[in-house]
Design a protein around this motif. Structure first.
Motif, short mmCIF file in Angstrom:
data_model
loop_
_atom_site.label_atom_id
_atom_site.label_comp_id
_atom_site.label_asym_id
_atom_site.label_seq_id
_atom_site.Cartn_x
_atom_site.Cartn_y
_atom_site.Cartn_z
N GLN A 105 67.56 26.76 -13.83
CA GLN A 105 66.38 27.33 -14.50
C GLN A 105 65.53 26.24 -15.15
O GLN A 105 64.30 26.27 -15.08
CB GLN A 105 66.83 28.34 -15.55
N LYS A 106 66.17 25.26 -15.75
CA LYS A 106 65.45 24.17 -16.40
C LYS A 106 64.72 23.30 -15.39
O LYS A 106 63.66 22.73 -15.69
CB LYS A 106 66.40 23.31 -17.23
N ARG A 107 65.27 23.20 -14.19
CA ARG A 107 64.67 22.35 -13.16
C ARG A 107 63.58 23.06 -12.36
O ARG A 107 62.85 22.41 -11.61
CB ARG A 107 65.75 21.86 -12.19
N THR A 108 63.46 24.34 -12.48
CA THR A 108 62.53 25.10 -11.65
C THR A 108 61.07 24.84 -12.06
O THR A 108 60.71 25.05 -13.22
CB THR A 108 62.80 26.61 -11.76
N PRO A 109 60.23 24.40 -11.14
CA PRO A 109 58.80 24.23 -11.45
C PRO A 109 58.19 25.54 -11.93
O PRO A 109 58.59 26.62 -11.47
CB PRO A 109 58.19 23.78 -10.13
N SER A 110 57.25 25.46 -12.82
CA SER A 110 56.68 26.65 -13.44
C SER A 110 55.98 27.57 -12.44
O SER A 110 55.87 28.78 -12.67
CB SER A 110 55.69 26.26 -14.54
N HIS A 111 55.53 27.02 -11.30
CA HIS A 111 54.80 27.85 -10.34
C HIS A 111 55.72 28.64 -9.41
O HIS A 111 55.25 29.46 -8.63
CB HIS A 111 53.87 26.98 -9.50
N LEU A 112 57.05 28.41 -9.50
CA LEU A 112 57.99 29.12 -8.65
C LEU A 112 58.63 30.27 -9.42
O LEU A 112 59.17 30.08 -10.50
CB LEU A 112 59.08 28.18 -8.14
N ALA A 113 58.60 31.45 -8.83
CA ALA A 113 59.22 32.63 -9.44
C ALA A 113 60.52 32.94 -8.70
O ALA A 113 60.49 33.52 -7.60
CB ALA A 113 58.27 33.83 -9.38
N ILE A 114 61.63 32.52 -9.27
CA ILE A 114 62.94 32.75 -8.66
C ILE A 114 63.75 33.65 -9.59
O ILE A 114 63.75 33.46 -10.80
CB ILE A 114 63.68 31.41 -8.43
N ASP A 115 64.42 34.62 -9.00
CA ASP A 115 65.25 35.54 -9.76
C ASP A 115 66.64 34.93 -9.89
O ASP A 115 67.49 35.09 -9.02
CB ASP A 115 65.31 36.89 -9.04
N TRP A 116 66.87 34.19 -10.98
CA TRP A 116 68.15 33.53 -11.21
C TRP A 116 69.13 34.52 -11.82
O TRP A 116 68.80 35.20 -12.78
CB TRP A 116 67.99 32.34 -12.15
N ARG A 117 70.34 34.57 -11.29
CA ARG A 117 71.35 35.50 -11.80
C ARG A 117 72.71 34.83 -11.89
O ARG A 117 73.02 33.92 -11.12
CB ARG A 117 71.46 36.74 -10.92
N VAL A 118 73.53 35.32 -12.81
CA VAL A 118 74.93 34.93 -12.91
C VAL A 118 75.76 36.17 -12.57
O VAL A 118 75.54 37.23 -13.16
CB VAL A 118 75.29 34.44 -14.32
N GLY A 119 76.65 36.04 -11.60
CA GLY A 119 77.43 37.21 -11.22
C GLY A 119 78.11 37.03 -9.88
O GLY A 119 78.34 35.90 -9.43
N ASP A 120 78.42 38.15 -9.23
CA ASP A 120 79.17 38.16 -7.99
C ASP A 120 78.22 38.20 -6.80
O ASP A 120 77.39 39.11 -6.68
CB ASP A 120 80.09 39.40 -7.96
N MET A 121 78.36 37.24 -5.92
CA MET A 121 77.45 37.12 -4.78
C MET A 121 77.59 38.26 -3.78
O MET A 121 76.76 38.42 -2.89
CB MET A 121 77.68 35.79 -4.06
N ARG A 122 78.63 39.11 -3.91
CA ARG A 122 78.82 40.24 -3.00
C ARG A 122 78.16 41.52 -3.49
O ARG A 122 78.13 42.52 -2.78
CB ARG A 122 80.32 40.53 -2.83
N SER A 123 77.65 41.53 -4.72
CA SER A 123 77.23 42.77 -5.35
C SER A 123 76.14 43.51 -4.57
O SER A 123 75.13 42.94 -4.16
CB SER A 123 76.71 42.47 -6.76
#
Length: 231
Positions: A105-123
């Motif tokens: 999240q800290k490295r993401t450029p401000s112009h990129l909208a990425i949905d960062w999540r913590v959890g189970d990749m199978r959900s």
């Protein structure tokens, strides 16, 4: 929430170990590894291998991804997710590690909208995707759990590219010898699997899917096999 039908004791145990490793033992080491700061010779080969693998997996995706949805499963510090987002994809990036996602999240450029999540990749709650990419996130699970994860993704995507640890005698020896290295140069538990057996299991578990390609990347202490499957 995880669908209880996807529960696996071995999967959950491996997942818990990974969370502990990355959040409590190796966050700084992986922050450095995925940056351009100097690292040890062993880790430098891992960095070079990961860069090569990332380029390989990205080469299987469209260069223009506008209107497409991508899941970066086991996103780590987010390099692949950011490139996919730059191509126009709607990216959901998930990892078991709070610490690595915070770095991403800290490295993401401000112009990129990425949905960062913590959890189970199978959900199932992650939704439906055009593409799923899993770079070096399944290498920590046994063959049965890899198939379980692929089956979960097959319900919500038509194209998956992932990596696994090839079960070669050399790699098994390197993993054994690696236990002698200092903690900072160790990876979490990696489980080599047979490519032939995995191929057979995919054919049985996912009969409507085909294997598009398989390719190994070998750079010093980095040994990983890429595979693409589609419906």
């Amino acid at each position: 929430m995880m669908d209880s039908s996807l529960a696996s004791t071995s999967y959950q145990q491996s997942r818990t170990k990974l969370e502990t490793y990355f959040d409590k033992t190796a966050r700084k080491a992986w922050e450095d590894l995925t940056s351009d700061v100097p690292v040890s010779g062993i880790r430098a080969t891992v960095r070079a291998g990961r860069d090569t693998m990332r380029e390989l997996l990205l080469s299987t995706l469209p260069t223009d991804m506008h209107g497409m949805r991508l899941l970066d499963a086991g996103c780590g510090t987010g390099a692949l997710a950011m490139i996919a987002a730059q191509r126009g994809a709607e990216v959901v990036a998930i990892d078991v590690s709070h610490g690595l996602v915070e770095i991403a999240q800290k490295r993401t450029p401000s112009h990129l909208a990425i949905d960062w999540r913590v959890g189970d990749m199978r959900s199932h709650n992650l939704g439906v995707f055009d593409h799923v990419v899993a770079m070096d996130s399944l290498i920590h699970y046994d063959e049965n759990d890899i198939i379980g994860v692929l089956k979960a993704w097959s319900q919500r995507a038509s194209h998956v590219v992932f990596t696994f640890a090839p079960g070669t005698p050399l790699l098994r020896t390197m993993h054994f010898v690696g236990k002698a290295f200092p903690r900072g140069d160790r990876s979490p538990a990696i489980l080599p699997v047979s490519e032939a057996r995995l191929t057979q299991d995919i054919a049985l578990a996912l009969p409507e899917w085909k294997i598009d390609f398989t390719q190994r990347v070998s750079r010093g202490f980095y040994k990983s096999q890429a595979m693409g499957i589609s419906r």
